[in-house]
Design a protein around this motif. Structure first.
Motif, PDB file in Angstrom:
ATOM      1  N   ALA A   1       0.865  -1.194   0.000  1.00  0.00           N
ATOM      2  CA  ALA A   1       0.000   0.000   0.000  1.00  0.00           C
ATOM      3  C   ALA A   1       0.895   1.235   0.000  1.00  0.00           C
ATOM      4  O   ALA A   1       1.118   1.863   1.039  1.00  0.00           O
ATOM      5  CB  ALA A   1      -0.915  -0.010   1.217  1.00  0.00           C
ATOM      6  N   PRO A   2       1.451   1.601  -1.170  1.00  0.00           N
ATOM      7  CA  PRO A   2       2.432   2.691  -1.210  1.00  0.00           C
ATOM      8  C   PRO A   2       1.894   4.028  -0.702  1.00  0.00           C
ATOM      9  O   PRO A   2       2.636   4.785  -0.083  1.00  0.00           O
ATOM     10  CB  PRO A   2       2.848   2.773  -2.671  1.00  0.00           C
ATOM     11  CG  PRO A   2       2.029   1.819  -3.421  1.00  0.00           C
ATOM     12  CD  PRO A   2       1.246   0.997  -2.479  1.00  0.00           C
ATOM     13  N   ASP A   3       0.617   4.329  -0.925  1.00  0.00           N
ATOM     14  CA  ASP A   3       0.063   5.592  -0.423  1.00  0.00           C
ATOM     15  C   ASP A   3       0.189   5.672   1.092  1.00  0.00           C
ATOM     16  O   ASP A   3       0.642   6.677   1.644  1.00  0.00           O
ATOM     17  CB  ASP A   3      -1.407   5.752  -0.824  1.00  0.00           C
ATOM     18  CG  ASP A   3      -1.578   6.235  -2.252  1.00  0.00           C
ATOM     19  OD1 ASP A   3      -0.566   6.525  -2.921  1.00  0.00           O
ATOM     20  OD2 ASP A   3      -2.735   6.333  -2.689  1.00  0.00           O
ATOM     21  N   SER A   4      -0.202   4.598   1.760  1.00  0.00           N
ATOM     22  CA  SER A   4      -0.129   4.575   3.229  1.00  0.00           C
ATOM     23  C   SER A   4       1.314   4.613   3.710  1.00  0.00           C
ATOM     24  O   SER A   4       1.636   5.306   4.678  1.00  0.00           O
ATOM     25  CB  SER A   4      -0.821   3.320   3.773  1.00  0.00           C
ATOM     26  OG  SER A   4      -2.181   3.328   3.453  1.00  0.00           O
TER      27      SER A   4
ATOM     28  N   VAL B   1       2.275  -0.693  -9.794  1.00  0.00           N
ATOM     29  CA  VAL B   1       2.252  -0.064  -8.486  1.00  0.00           C
ATOM     30  C   VAL B   1       2.283   1.443  -8.693  1.00  0.00           C
ATOM     31  O   VAL B   1       3.155   1.966  -9.370  1.00  0.00           O
ATOM     32  CB  VAL B   1       3.455  -0.507  -7.622  1.00  0.00           C
ATOM     33  CG1 VAL B   1       3.432   0.172  -6.276  1.00  0.00           C
ATOM     34  CG2 VAL B   1       3.459  -2.011  -7.467  1.00  0.00           C
ATOM     35  N   THR B   2       1.297   2.124  -8.120  1.00  0.00           N
ATOM     36  CA  THR B   2       1.226   3.565  -8.312  1.00  0.00           C
ATOM     37  C   THR B   2       0.978   4.276  -6.996  1.00  0.00           C
ATOM     38  O   THR B   2       0.576   3.673  -6.007  1.00  0.00           O
ATOM     39  CB  THR B   2       0.095   3.939  -9.288  1.00  0.00           C
ATOM     40  OG1 THR B   2      -1.147   3.477  -8.743  1.00  0.00           O
ATOM     41  CG2 THR B   2       0.313   3.336 -10.650  1.00  0.00           C
ATOM     42  N   VAL B   3       1.199   5.565  -7.027  1.00  0.00           N
ATOM     43  CA  VAL B   3       0.941   6.436  -5.891  1.00  0.00           C
ATOM     44  C   VAL B   3      -0.113   7.442  -6.343  1.00  0.00           C
ATOM     45  O   VAL B   3      -0.052   7.958  -7.454  1.00  0.00           O
ATOM     46  CB  VAL B   3       2.236   7.162  -5.456  1.00  0.00           C
ATOM     47  CG1 VAL B   3       1.970   8.146  -4.348  1.00  0.00           C
ATOM     48  CG2 VAL B   3       3.285   6.154  -5.028  1.00  0.00           C
ATOM     49  N   SER B   4      -1.057   7.722  -5.461  1.00  0.00           N
ATOM     50  CA  SER B   4      -2.131   8.650  -5.818  1.00  0.00           C
ATOM     51  C   SER B   4      -1.593  10.064  -6.012  1.00  0.00           C
ATOM     52  O   SER B   4      -0.520  10.421  -5.517  1.00  0.00           O
ATOM     53  CB  SER B   4      -3.205   8.664  -4.731  1.00  0.00           C
ATOM     54  OG  SER B   4      -2.713   9.294  -3.572  1.00  0.00           O
ATOM     55  N   THR B   5      -2.357  10.849  -6.725  1.00  0.00           N
ATOM     56  CA  THR B   5      -1.993  12.244  -6.971  1.00  0.00           C
ATOM     57  C   THR B   5      -1.866  13.007  -5.657  1.00  0.00           C
ATOM     58  O   THR B   5      -0.969  13.837  -5.501  1.00  0.00           O
ATOM     59  CB  THR B   5      -3.060  12.906  -7.874  1.00  0.00           C
ATOM     60  OG1 THR B   5      -3.166  12.131  -9.063  1.00  0.00           O
ATOM     61  CG2 THR B   5      -2.693  14.329  -8.216  1.00  0.00           C
ATOM     62  N   GLN B   6      -2.743  12.706  -4.706  1.00  0.00           N
ATOM     63  CA  GLN B   6      -2.701  13.394  -3.413  1.00  0.00           C
ATOM     64  C   GLN B   6      -1.406  13.100  -2.663  1.00  0.00           C
ATOM     65  O   GLN B   6      -0.813  13.995  -2.067  1.00  0.00           O
ATOM     66  CB  GLN B   6      -3.902  12.979  -2.530  1.00  0.00           C
ATOM     67  CG  GLN B   6      -5.245  13.394  -3.055  1.00  0.00           C
ATOM     68  CD  GLN B   6      -5.838  12.392  -4.057  1.00  0.00           C
ATOM     69  OE1 GLN B   6      -5.238  11.390  -4.405  1.00  0.00           O
ATOM     70  NE2 GLN B   6      -7.031  12.699  -4.524  1.00  0.00           N
ATOM     71  N   VAL B   7      -0.962  11.849  -2.698  1.00  0.00           N
ATOM     72  CA  VAL B   7       0.275  11.490  -1.999  1.00  0.00           C
ATOM     73  C   VAL B   7       1.481  12.082  -2.716  1.00  0.00           C
ATOM     74  O   VAL B   7       2.438  12.527  -2.072  1.00  0.00           O
ATOM     75  CB  VAL B   7       0.395   9.963  -1.815  1.00  0.00           C
ATOM     76  CG1 VAL B   7       1.756   9.567  -1.268  1.00  0.00           C
ATOM     77  CG2 VAL B   7      -0.708   9.467  -0.884  1.00  0.00           C
ATOM     78  N   LYS B   8       1.442  12.129  -4.036  1.00  0.00           N
ATOM     79  CA  LYS B   8       2.529  12.773  -4.775  1.00  0.00           C
ATOM     80  C   LYS B   8       2.650  14.242  -4.365  1.00  0.00           C
ATOM     81  O   LYS B   8       3.753  14.738  -4.121  1.00  0.00           O
ATOM     82  CB  LYS B   8       2.285  12.668  -6.277  1.00  0.00           C
ATOM     83  CG  LYS B   8       2.449  11.272  -6.823  1.00  0.00           C
ATOM     84  CD  LYS B   8       2.104  11.240  -8.304  1.00  0.00           C
ATOM     85  CE  LYS B   8       2.169   9.851  -8.863  1.00  0.00           C
ATOM     86  NZ  LYS B   8       1.786   9.802 -10.283  1.00  0.00           N
ATOM     87  N   ALA B   9       1.518  14.919  -4.286  1.00  0.00           N
ATOM     88  CA  ALA B   9       1.527  16.331  -3.880  1.00  0.00           C
ATOM     89  C   ALA B   9       2.009  16.466  -2.437  1.00  0.00           C
ATOM     90  O   ALA B   9       2.772  17.384  -2.117  1.00  0.00           O
ATOM     91  CB  ALA B   9       0.137  16.935  -4.040  1.00  0.00           C
ATOM     92  N   LEU B  10       1.573  15.556  -1.578  1.00  0.00           N
ATOM     93  CA  LEU B  10       2.011  15.570  -0.177  1.00  0.00           C
ATOM     94  C   LEU B  10       3.524  15.401  -0.089  1.00  0.00           C
ATOM     95  O   LEU B  10       4.198  16.138   0.645  1.00  0.00           O
ATOM     96  CB  LEU B  10       1.308  14.455   0.597  1.00  0.00           C
ATOM     97  CG  LEU B  10       1.734  14.286   2.056  1.00  0.00           C
ATOM     98  CD1 LEU B  10       1.167  15.421   2.901  1.00  0.00           C
ATOM     99  CD2 LEU B  10       1.288  12.942   2.594  1.00  0.00           C
ATOM    100  N   LEU B  11       4.062  14.441  -0.842  1.00  0.00           N
ATOM    101  CA  LEU B  11       5.512  14.228  -0.833  1.00  0.00           C
ATOM    102  C   LEU B  11       6.263  15.481  -1.262  1.00  0.00           C
ATOM    103  O   LEU B  11       7.220  15.899  -0.595  1.00  0.00           O
ATOM    104  CB  LEU B  11       5.889  13.073  -1.766  1.00  0.00           C
ATOM    105  CG  LEU B  11       5.704  11.671  -1.229  1.00  0.00           C
ATOM    106  CD1 LEU B  11       5.869  10.651  -2.344  1.00  0.00           C
ATOM    107  CD2 LEU B  11       6.684  11.389  -0.114  1.00  0.00           C
ATOM    108  N   LYS B  12       5.834  16.061  -2.355  1.00  0.00           N
ATOM    109  CA  LYS B  12       6.515  17.260  -2.852  1.00  0.00           C
ATOM    110  C   LYS B  12       6.490  18.387  -1.828  1.00  0.00           C
ATOM    111  O   LYS B  12       7.528  18.974  -1.499  1.00  0.00           O
ATOM    112  CB  LYS B  12       5.870  17.732  -4.153  1.00  0.00           C
ATOM    113  CG  LYS B  12       6.113  16.833  -5.330  1.00  0.00           C
ATOM    114  CD  LYS B  12       5.368  17.363  -6.538  1.00  0.00           C
ATOM    115  CE  LYS B  12       5.431  16.438  -7.710  1.00  0.00           C
ATOM    116  NZ  LYS B  12       4.674  16.947  -8.865  1.00  0.00           N
ATOM    117  N   SER B  13       5.321  18.692  -1.311  1.00  0.00           N
ATOM    118  CA  SER B  13       5.205  19.836  -0.396  1.00  0.00           C
ATOM    119  C   SER B  13       5.889  19.566   0.940  1.00  0.00           C
ATOM    120  O   SER B  13       6.590  20.437   1.458  1.00  0.00           O
ATOM    121  CB  SER B  13       3.739  20.218  -0.181  1.00  0.00           C
ATOM    122  OG  SER B  13       3.047  19.176   0.479  1.00  0.00           O
TER     123      SER B  13
END
Length: 131
Positions: free
Chosen positions: A37-40, A82-94
């Motif tokens: 669960a990469p997002d989590s 295996v993918t990461v959601s757009t929300q988690v990508k934005a969270l990682l960046k910020s």
């Protein structure tokens, strides 16, 4: 993120730093399961990096973020789905950029910078238009 999940992540990170091989092996198995669960996983690691009081936990969270980003992007290149959601990508960046600005410990700031650098390298080599 649920407080219990963060407590479990902190316990796993502490176990990964254990000198007891059996404890460390169990934590490595837990990490392998968390990768499903990469997002989590990314959300919990970024939360540990940004909010944990223990420098060692924050440091290990940064190291694992970098390794997991490399692993995830390599899997994406292999088309394993295996993918990461757009929300988690934005969270990682910020949150990674905020960590570089606000982290009081120089060594942890450097590790966060390494994560950002690795992310940028992979983004630009895989998709020049952005992640």
């Amino acid at each position: 993120m649920v407080d219990v999940a963060l407590q479990q992540m902190e316990a796993m990170l502490r176990a990964l730093m254990s000198t007891d091989n059996a404890v460390r092996n169990q934590a490595e198995e837990a990490l392998a399961q968390a990768r499903q669960a990469p997002d989590s996983l990314f959300s919990a690691l970024i939360a540990m990096l940004r909010s944990n009081q223990d420098e060692q936990v924050r440091s290990l969270a940064a190291v694992l973020l970098r390794k997991e980003i490399i692993r995830l992007l390599a899997q994406s290149a292999d088309a394993q789905g295996v993918t990461v959601s757009t929300q988690v990508k934005a969270l990682l960046k910020s949150e990674l950029l905020a960590c570089i600005e606000q982290e009081p410990q120089r060594s942890i700031r450097k590790k966060a910078s390494d994560v950002v650098g690795q992310l940028a390298i992979n983004i630009m080599s895989n998709d020049p238009s952005g992640w």
